[in-house]
Design a protein around this motif. Sequence first.
Motif, PDB file in Angstrom:
ATOM      1  N   VAL A   5      -9.938   4.448  -4.278  1.00  0.00           N
ATOM      2  CA  VAL A   5     -10.821   5.600  -4.140  1.00  0.00           C
ATOM      3  C   VAL A   5     -11.535   5.849  -5.465  1.00  0.00           C
ATOM      4  O   VAL A   5     -10.894   5.932  -6.514  1.00  0.00           O
ATOM      5  CB  VAL A   5     -10.025   6.867  -3.740  1.00  0.00           C
ATOM      6  CG1 VAL A   5     -10.937   8.082  -3.664  1.00  0.00           C
ATOM      7  CG2 VAL A   5      -9.298   6.666  -2.432  1.00  0.00           C
ATOM      8  N   ASP A   6     -12.841   5.988  -5.421  1.00  0.00           N
ATOM      9  CA  ASP A   6     -13.623   6.369  -6.588  1.00  0.00           C
ATOM     10  C   ASP A   6     -13.399   7.858  -6.820  1.00  0.00           C
ATOM     11  O   ASP A   6     -13.927   8.698  -6.100  1.00  0.00           O
ATOM     12  CB  ASP A   6     -15.103   6.072  -6.346  1.00  0.00           C
ATOM     13  CG  ASP A   6     -16.012   6.541  -7.472  1.00  0.00           C
ATOM     14  OD1 ASP A   6     -15.528   7.195  -8.422  1.00  0.00           O
ATOM     15  OD2 ASP A   6     -17.228   6.252  -7.394  1.00  0.00           O
ATOM     16  N   LEU A  29      -6.440  13.752   1.428  1.00  0.00           N
ATOM     17  CA  LEU A  29      -5.999  12.401   1.815  1.00  0.00           C
ATOM     18  C   LEU A  29      -4.607  12.095   1.267  1.00  0.00           C
ATOM     19  O   LEU A  29      -3.754  11.557   1.971  1.00  0.00           O
ATOM     20  CB  LEU A  29      -6.995  11.361   1.318  1.00  0.00           C
ATOM     21  CG  LEU A  29      -8.329  11.298   2.047  1.00  0.00           C
ATOM     22  CD1 LEU A  29      -9.308  10.407   1.292  1.00  0.00           C
ATOM     23  CD2 LEU A  29      -8.130  10.793   3.469  1.00  0.00           C
ATOM     24  N   LEU A  30      -4.383  12.432  -0.002  1.00  0.00           N
ATOM     25  CA  LEU A  30      -3.078  12.181  -0.609  1.00  0.00           C
ATOM     26  C   LEU A  30      -1.992  13.022   0.056  1.00  0.00           C
ATOM     27  O   LEU A  30      -0.893  12.528   0.317  1.00  0.00           O
ATOM     28  CB  LEU A  30      -3.128  12.463  -2.112  1.00  0.00           C
ATOM     29  CG  LEU A  30      -4.067  11.568  -2.924  1.00  0.00           C
ATOM     30  CD1 LEU A  30      -4.114  12.033  -4.371  1.00  0.00           C
ATOM     31  CD2 LEU A  30      -3.671  10.115  -2.830  1.00  0.00           C
ATOM     32  N   ALA A  31      -2.303  14.283   0.349  1.00  0.00           N
ATOM     33  CA  ALA A  31      -1.333  15.159   1.007  1.00  0.00           C
ATOM     34  C   ALA A  31      -1.027  14.693   2.425  1.00  0.00           C
ATOM     35  O   ALA A  31       0.116  14.763   2.870  1.00  0.00           O
ATOM     36  CB  ALA A  31      -1.856  16.595   1.029  1.00  0.00           C
ATOM     37  N   ALA A  32      -2.036  14.206   3.141  1.00  0.00           N
ATOM     38  CA  ALA A  32      -1.825  13.730   4.511  1.00  0.00           C
ATOM     39  C   ALA A  32      -0.875  12.539   4.527  1.00  0.00           C
ATOM     40  O   ALA A  32      -0.033  12.424   5.404  1.00  0.00           O
ATOM     41  CB  ALA A  32      -3.154  13.362   5.158  1.00  0.00           C
ATOM     42  N   GLN A  40       5.426   5.217   2.107  1.00  0.00           N
ATOM     43  CA  GLN A  40       6.068   3.940   1.820  1.00  0.00           C
ATOM     44  C   GLN A  40       5.194   2.762   2.230  1.00  0.00           C
ATOM     45  O   GLN A  40       5.374   1.658   1.740  1.00  0.00           O
ATOM     46  CB  GLN A  40       7.449   3.851   2.477  1.00  0.00           C
ATOM     47  CG  GLN A  40       7.426   3.834   3.988  1.00  0.00           C
ATOM     48  CD  GLN A  40       7.456   5.214   4.608  1.00  0.00           C
ATOM     49  OE1 GLN A  40       7.290   6.225   3.942  1.00  0.00           O
ATOM     50  NE2 GLN A  40       7.664   5.264   5.906  1.00  0.00           N
ATOM     51  N   HIS A  41       4.212   2.989   3.095  1.00  0.00           N
ATOM     52  CA  HIS A  41       3.317   1.925   3.550  1.00  0.00           C
ATOM     53  C   HIS A  41       1.931   2.018   2.918  1.00  0.00           C
ATOM     54  O   HIS A  41       1.186   1.055   2.935  1.00  0.00           O
ATOM     55  CB  HIS A  41       3.156   1.963   5.074  1.00  0.00           C
ATOM     56  CG  HIS A  41       4.451   1.851   5.800  1.00  0.00           C
ATOM     57  ND1 HIS A  41       5.215   0.716   5.797  1.00  0.00           N
ATOM     58  CD2 HIS A  41       5.128   2.762   6.536  1.00  0.00           C
ATOM     59  CE1 HIS A  41       6.305   0.916   6.508  1.00  0.00           C
ATOM     60  NE2 HIS A  41       6.280   2.145   6.971  1.00  0.00           N
ATOM     61  N   ARG A  42       1.595   3.182   2.392  1.00  0.00           N
ATOM     62  CA  ARG A  42       0.258   3.424   1.865  1.00  0.00           C
ATOM     63  C   ARG A  42       0.343   3.708   0.372  1.00  0.00           C
ATOM     64  O   ARG A  42       1.089   4.579  -0.052  1.00  0.00           O
ATOM     65  CB  ARG A  42      -0.330   4.637   2.587  1.00  0.00           C
ATOM     66  CG  ARG A  42      -1.790   4.799   2.441  1.00  0.00           C
ATOM     67  CD  ARG A  42      -2.311   5.999   3.231  1.00  0.00           C
ATOM     68  NE  ARG A  42      -2.037   5.873   4.653  1.00  0.00           N
ATOM     69  CZ  ARG A  42      -1.695   6.891   5.444  1.00  0.00           C
ATOM     70  NH1 ARG A  42      -1.591   8.102   4.970  1.00  0.00           N
ATOM     71  NH2 ARG A  42      -1.470   6.690   6.717  1.00  0.00           N
ATOM     72  N   ARG A  43      -0.414   2.950  -0.412  1.00  0.00           N
ATOM     73  CA  ARG A  43      -0.501   3.191  -1.853  1.00  0.00           C
ATOM     74  C   ARG A  43      -1.950   3.506  -2.186  1.00  0.00           C
ATOM     75  O   ARG A  43      -2.855   3.049  -1.496  1.00  0.00           O
ATOM     76  CB  ARG A  43      -0.026   1.973  -2.644  1.00  0.00           C
ATOM     77  CG  ARG A  43       1.429   1.640  -2.409  1.00  0.00           C
ATOM     78  CD  ARG A  43       1.935   0.453  -3.230  1.00  0.00           C
ATOM     79  NE  ARG A  43       0.944  -0.438  -3.770  1.00  0.00           N
ATOM     80  CZ  ARG A  43       0.568  -1.599  -3.233  1.00  0.00           C
ATOM     81  NH1 ARG A  43       1.109  -2.016  -2.131  1.00  0.00           N
ATOM     82  NH2 ARG A  43      -0.341  -2.358  -3.808  1.00  0.00           N
ATOM     83  N   TRP A  44      -2.135   4.262  -3.252  1.00  0.00           N
ATOM     84  CA  TRP A  44      -3.466   4.704  -3.638  1.00  0.00           C
ATOM     85  C   TRP A  44      -3.767   4.259  -5.054  1.00  0.00           C
ATOM     86  O   TRP A  44      -2.924   4.388  -5.937  1.00  0.00           O
ATOM     87  CB  TRP A  44      -3.554   6.229  -3.576  1.00  0.00           C
ATOM     88  CG  TRP A  44      -3.255   6.791  -2.229  1.00  0.00           C
ATOM     89  CD1 TRP A  44      -2.034   7.149  -1.749  1.00  0.00           C
ATOM     90  CD2 TRP A  44      -4.181   7.044  -1.185  1.00  0.00           C
ATOM     91  NE1 TRP A  44      -2.155   7.609  -0.462  1.00  0.00           N
ATOM     92  CE2 TRP A  44      -3.461   7.560  -0.094  1.00  0.00           C
ATOM     93  CE3 TRP A  44      -5.558   6.889  -1.074  1.00  0.00           C
ATOM     94  CZ2 TRP A  44      -4.069   7.920   1.099  1.00  0.00           C
ATOM     95  CZ3 TRP A  44      -6.167   7.254   0.114  1.00  0.00           C
ATOM     96  CH2 TRP A  44      -5.419   7.761   1.189  1.00  0.00           C
ATOM     97  N   ARG A  45      -4.954   3.760  -5.269  1.00  0.00           N
ATOM     98  CA  ARG A  45      -5.442   3.475  -6.624  1.00  0.00           C
ATOM     99  C   ARG A  45      -6.698   4.319  -6.809  1.00  0.00           C
ATOM    100  O   ARG A  45      -7.698   4.118  -6.125  1.00  0.00           O
ATOM    101  CB  ARG A  45      -5.757   2.000  -6.820  1.00  0.00           C
ATOM    102  CG  ARG A  45      -6.194   1.689  -8.255  1.00  0.00           C
ATOM    103  CD  ARG A  45      -6.462   0.218  -8.478  1.00  0.00           C
ATOM    104  NE  ARG A  45      -5.247  -0.551  -8.284  1.00  0.00           N
ATOM    105  CZ  ARG A  45      -5.227  -1.788  -7.761  1.00  0.00           C
ATOM    106  NH1 ARG A  45      -6.358  -2.383  -7.387  1.00  0.00           N
ATOM    107  NH2 ARG A  45      -4.099  -2.427  -7.617  1.00  0.00           N
ATOM    108  N   LEU A  46      -6.615   5.276  -7.719  1.00  0.00           N
ATOM    109  CA  LEU A  46      -7.722   6.179  -7.990  1.00  0.00           C
ATOM    110  C   LEU A  46      -8.431   5.711  -9.245  1.00  0.00           C
ATOM    111  O   LEU A  46      -7.807   5.549 -10.297  1.00  0.00           O
ATOM    112  CB  LEU A  46      -7.208   7.611  -8.172  1.00  0.00           C
ATOM    113  CG  LEU A  46      -6.356   8.163  -7.025  1.00  0.00           C
ATOM    114  CD1 LEU A  46      -5.881   9.575  -7.350  1.00  0.00           C
ATOM    115  CD2 LEU A  46      -7.119   8.140  -5.714  1.00  0.00           C
TER     116      LEU A  46
END
Length: 89
Positions: A5-6, A29-32, A40-46
């Motif tokens: 995510v930008d 999005l992060l809270a959802a 455990q299945h979704r990782r985020w790179r900001l």
Amino acid sequence: MLIGVDASRTTVSRRTGTEAYALNLIRALLAAGQADGEDQHRRWRLYFRESPNPDLLPHSEHIEHKIIRLPMLWTHLGLAAEIARRPPE
């Protein structure tokens, strides 16, 4: 899954509607992801232009901050090069 995510507009000194919208959308999005147990299945790179304040966004082992310090052409050069080097899914 790694989602990129930008988040560069969230760290501006004077937030207008566009920046506030981006910040609130990223927070939602992060809270959802946390609420539905999918962390455990979704990782985020900001991706940021500068380091965010520690209390700007939630912290988690599933959230990575990538600082790309480039004063001009950030999206076209900095972000594009980083995504080519280490692509999110």
